[in-house]
Design an enzyme around this catalytic site. Sequence first.
Site, mmCIF file in Angstrom:
data_model
loop_
_atom_site.group_PDB
_atom_site.id
_atom_site.type_symbol
_atom_site.label_atom_id
_atom_site.label_comp_id
_atom_site.label_asym_id
_atom_site.label_seq_id
_atom_site.Cartn_x
_atom_site.Cartn_y
_atom_site.Cartn_z
ATOM 1 N N TRP A 152 0.678 -1.190 0.039
ATOM 2 C CA TRP A 152 -0.039 0.055 0.114
ATOM 3 C C TRP A 152 0.824 1.130 -0.050
ATOM 4 O O TRP A 152 0.474 2.215 0.430
ATOM 5 C CB TRP A 152 -0.921 0.117 1.334
ATOM 6 C CG TRP A 152 -1.837 -1.263 1.138
ATOM 7 C CD1 TRP A 152 -3.407 -1.039 0.610
ATOM 8 C CD2 TRP A 152 -1.777 -2.394 1.524
ATOM 9 N NE1 TRP A 152 -3.984 -2.037 0.705
ATOM 10 C CE2 TRP A 152 -3.150 -3.010 1.319
ATOM 11 C CE3 TRP A 152 -0.813 -3.117 2.086
ATOM 12 C CZ2 TRP A 152 -3.399 -4.302 1.563
ATOM 13 C CZ3 TRP A 152 -1.150 -4.563 2.316
ATOM 14 C CH2 TRP A 152 -2.503 -5.245 2.050
ATOM 15 N N CYS B 195 -6.746 -5.266 -1.627
ATOM 16 C CA CYS B 195 -7.821 -6.060 -1.183
ATOM 17 C C CYS B 195 -8.714 -6.747 -1.999
ATOM 18 O O CYS B 195 -8.941 -7.822 -1.905
ATOM 19 C CB CYS B 195 -8.740 -5.081 -0.027
ATOM 20 S SG CYS B 195 -9.454 -3.630 -0.991
ATOM 21 N N HIS C 48 -13.597 -1.530 1.000
ATOM 22 C CA HIS C 48 -12.811 -2.658 1.251
ATOM 23 C C HIS C 48 -13.370 -4.036 0.569
ATOM 24 O O HIS C 48 -14.696 -4.122 0.712
ATOM 25 C CB HIS C 48 -12.692 -3.081 2.623
ATOM 26 C CG HIS C 48 -11.752 -4.102 3.193
ATOM 27 N ND1 HIS C 48 -10.692 -4.483 2.721
ATOM 28 C CD2 HIS C 48 -11.900 -5.230 4.061
ATOM 29 C CE1 HIS C 48 -9.810 -5.739 2.863
ATOM 30 N NE2 HIS C 48 -10.717 -5.990 4.188
ATOM 31 N N ASP D 233 -11.943 -13.044 5.038
ATOM 32 C CA ASP D 233 -11.020 -11.873 4.393
ATOM 33 C C ASP D 233 -9.829 -12.346 4.298
ATOM 34 O O ASP D 233 -9.081 -12.657 5.431
ATOM 35 C CB ASP D 233 -11.366 -10.601 5.106
ATOM 36 C CG ASP D 233 -10.694 -9.451 4.660
ATOM 37 O OD1 ASP D 233 -9.910 -9.607 3.677
ATOM 38 O OD2 ASP D 233 -11.243 -8.339 5.304
ATOM 39 N N ASN E 20 -20.675 -2.015 10.775
ATOM 40 C CA ASN E 20 -21.527 -1.509 11.695
ATOM 41 C C ASN E 20 -21.175 -0.960 12.924
ATOM 42 O O ASN E 20 -22.080 -0.538 13.988
ATOM 43 C CB ASN E 20 -22.759 -2.324 12.039
ATOM 44 C CG ASN E 20 -24.232 -1.815 12.302
ATOM 45 O OD1 ASN E 20 -24.286 -0.702 11.965
ATOM 46 N ND2 ASN E 20 -25.108 -2.549 13.010
ATOM 47 N N GLU F 223 -31.236 -2.358 14.576
ATOM 48 C CA GLU F 223 -29.650 -2.152 14.413
ATOM 49 C C GLU F 223 -29.173 -1.655 15.791
ATOM 50 O O GLU F 223 -28.090 -1.918 15.892
ATOM 51 C CB GLU F 223 -29.747 -1.176 13.193
ATOM 52 C CG GLU F 223 -28.419 -0.871 12.761
ATOM 53 C CD GLU F 223 -27.890 0.418 13.449
ATOM 54 O OE1 GLU F 223 -26.742 0.650 13.293
ATOM 55 O OE2 GLU F 223 -28.508 1.224 13.935
ATOM 56 N N TYR G 276 -6.730 4.316 -0.443
ATOM 57 C CA TYR G 276 -8.046 3.866 -0.098
ATOM 58 C C TYR G 276 -8.373 3.356 1.178
ATOM 59 O O TYR G 276 -9.688 2.893 1.584
ATOM 60 C CB TYR G 276 -8.584 2.893 -1.249
ATOM 61 C CG TYR G 276 -8.239 1.401 -1.338
ATOM 62 C CD1 TYR G 276 -8.917 0.238 -0.558
ATOM 63 C CD2 TYR G 276 -6.782 1.147 -1.583
ATOM 64 C CE1 TYR G 276 -8.535 -0.748 -0.395
ATOM 65 C CE2 TYR G 276 -6.456 -0.251 -1.323
ATOM 66 C CZ TYR G 276 -7.088 -1.178 -0.701
ATOM 67 O OH TYR G 276 -6.885 -2.375 -0.787
#
Length: 743
Positions: free
Chosen positions: A303, A339, A398, A421, A461, A515, A584
């Site tokens: 990066w 990513c 991402h 991931d 979240n 939520e 980013y």
Amino acid sequence: MPAERRSIRGRSAVGRFPSVTLGFGEDTEEEKEEPKENNVKKRNACQEWLRKVCPCCCPKHDDVTDTEVTGVDEPSKEDGGNGEKPVPGDKELDEVLLKVKSIDLLKSKSGANRTEHHTHLYQSDNLIIRRGAEFRDGTHVIIPLVAKLEGDRWEAAVVKQEDKKIKLLVNSPPTAVIGRYQLTVETNNQNGSASSTHDPANDIYILFNPWCQDDIVYMDSEDERQEYILNDTGRIYYGTKDQIGARTWNYGQFNDGILAVCLFVMEKSGTSPSGWGDPINVVRIISAMVNSPDDQGVLEGNWSGDYSNGTSPTVWSGSVEILKEYHKKNGTPVKYGQCWVFAGVVTTVLRCLGVPTRTVTNFSSAHDTDVSLTTDVYLDENLEPIEYLNVDSIWNFHVWNDCWMAREDLPPGNGGWQAVDATPQETSQGTYCCGPASLAAVRYGQVFLKHDTSFVFAEVNSDKIYWQKNADGTFSQIYSEKKIVGVSISTKAVGSDERSDITHLYKHPEGSDEERIAVETACSYGSKAKAYSSPTAEDVSLEVTLDGEGPKMGKDAELMITLKNSSSQQRSVSLHSQVSVMYYTGVHKGRHPFEEWTLEYKDYKDKLMDQAALMLTVSGRVKETQQILATQFSFRLRTPDLIIKPLGKAVVGEKMSVEISFTNPLPQVLKAVVFHVEGLGLLTARKINYGDIGSHATVSLTEQFIPTLSGTRKLLASLDCKQLTQVHGVSDITVEEKSNASL
């Protein structure tokens, strides 16, 4: 719907391997024919046939299809007095054993085995099949011959007998270890036993089976299986939540040699093959092995903006070139990935192994570094950021993966899509990997469920909490943003190139009671559970917006800042603002005062990084109420597309041309421009060193190639140079079969 295991196995042919044909004949040079009356004896001896699989460098488990075996006649009465057998020597004994002469696995790409098992697209001559019956633990499998298949074990049954051949139908269990099996056949008769010699051409590859109801990765929608297993191209989204860009990616999971590379990656992990029957283990292995910090995996992340020792991440358009280079260099990490590259490779590997997988992009994606499940911003007494404390970040976007499986290790209802991931951010049980985390668990804030659910929850979240330093050195919470993280979570739609928003799978509607309960539940398990405060009253709101699709590269950037007073009284607000040029990932590269609400090209042209990303930070205070206002707004400068135009007709085996055109949007020369072109079934990855492109100049180049596969194929192209990145294009090319007249 969450994936749940079915208790009763569907009795379809999927998971069964076609027959094995065994034939018997004299193994001595003297006898050229065998008497017909001996045929019955030979076939009876064959009923005692056993098949063995021996471990090789990959897991060894076996699914047999069609096999030919030839042997010798049993000795006649004339060979020994009163019908008794003579006592043979070693050489003679070898000549009277029932020996395998040939094995035919019926492995043609267009044959029943490959088509019924949905493996006909793999560009390999090996037998590739999918598991689908019960299996006892182990990586060494012995398959007995039985009178009738019961479907509860490794087993084979005779379905046809003809002369010196028998045809067998073989079952495999739905929990079988996936990988490559070496095949040997053992035969027995009254004279002893014999085993065939291993032939690598008869190695059998066994994969996960989303078509089998008893497989953990079973997926009941055929349209979704076509998309998440059999589609070898896709779309990956990038940019910001307000300016979503898309690029096409060649997964290429069926390309020649890719299955072997995927198993090579599994081998390099050093894990025991006995665990390769569990997709949870497999996806964790792949999540770890696609990055390289602790295990010399496929890709080295970078990066820094300096890619001089490798390939810039924005240049890659597919996974095939990356995986083949990794294999060719015997496991040396390929330079470089970010990513979306990590995620693209994971999709390739898992689809290749039979796990339904998709590439997912989360916009405004948080990176929580202290397990607080909040994204924390620390300010000094003057509301200026305290840089050394601000280690949490929000990436413009991402990219990771969802894979589909049942989760019998979790409470009911947590099966279905799981987040995985491979980008190396934080360690999981000491290794740079992440997941699988149940999306259902993420949605309800059940961050205590494995694997790495808390990290994924924070990505999508977490609340953004602003803390101000007090005179005594402590910090007080002064503001929180609750709707900024996890926006427009996107993946390619099933059956089309449209974008599908799947945010609802990761979280309840923002601001809803459900939520807020999920956030409070999750944060109660975080490192700052006691510091989490309830909402405070507010009557002034702050919002940053942009018009249309946003500013273009080479132009001035204009944003709109809107203040709204919901009270009946006048409010006075003082605002502070600055623009940061960013990676980013949310890491700031440099800052520029933003007083006039317009950012001119001359101020950012020498500071932009790969994704042309910027962040506007606005903070302030309401004079009458001392209410704190704060927000950060990410945006990108749009880059032009490459235009790809086919020239003439596309026919398999015939040369064709395409024209690639591009207009430089910048008022400066692009130096050392490199084009990258590839297309599955059209041409292998090709780099074109073009040279310089003048200010606002339009250029075009023509490339020729010979298509190898028919149907609608995608040709991808990208442009890379120091001054401009993230420029790419795609064209659908319909390739026709070569007509008989031209053969």
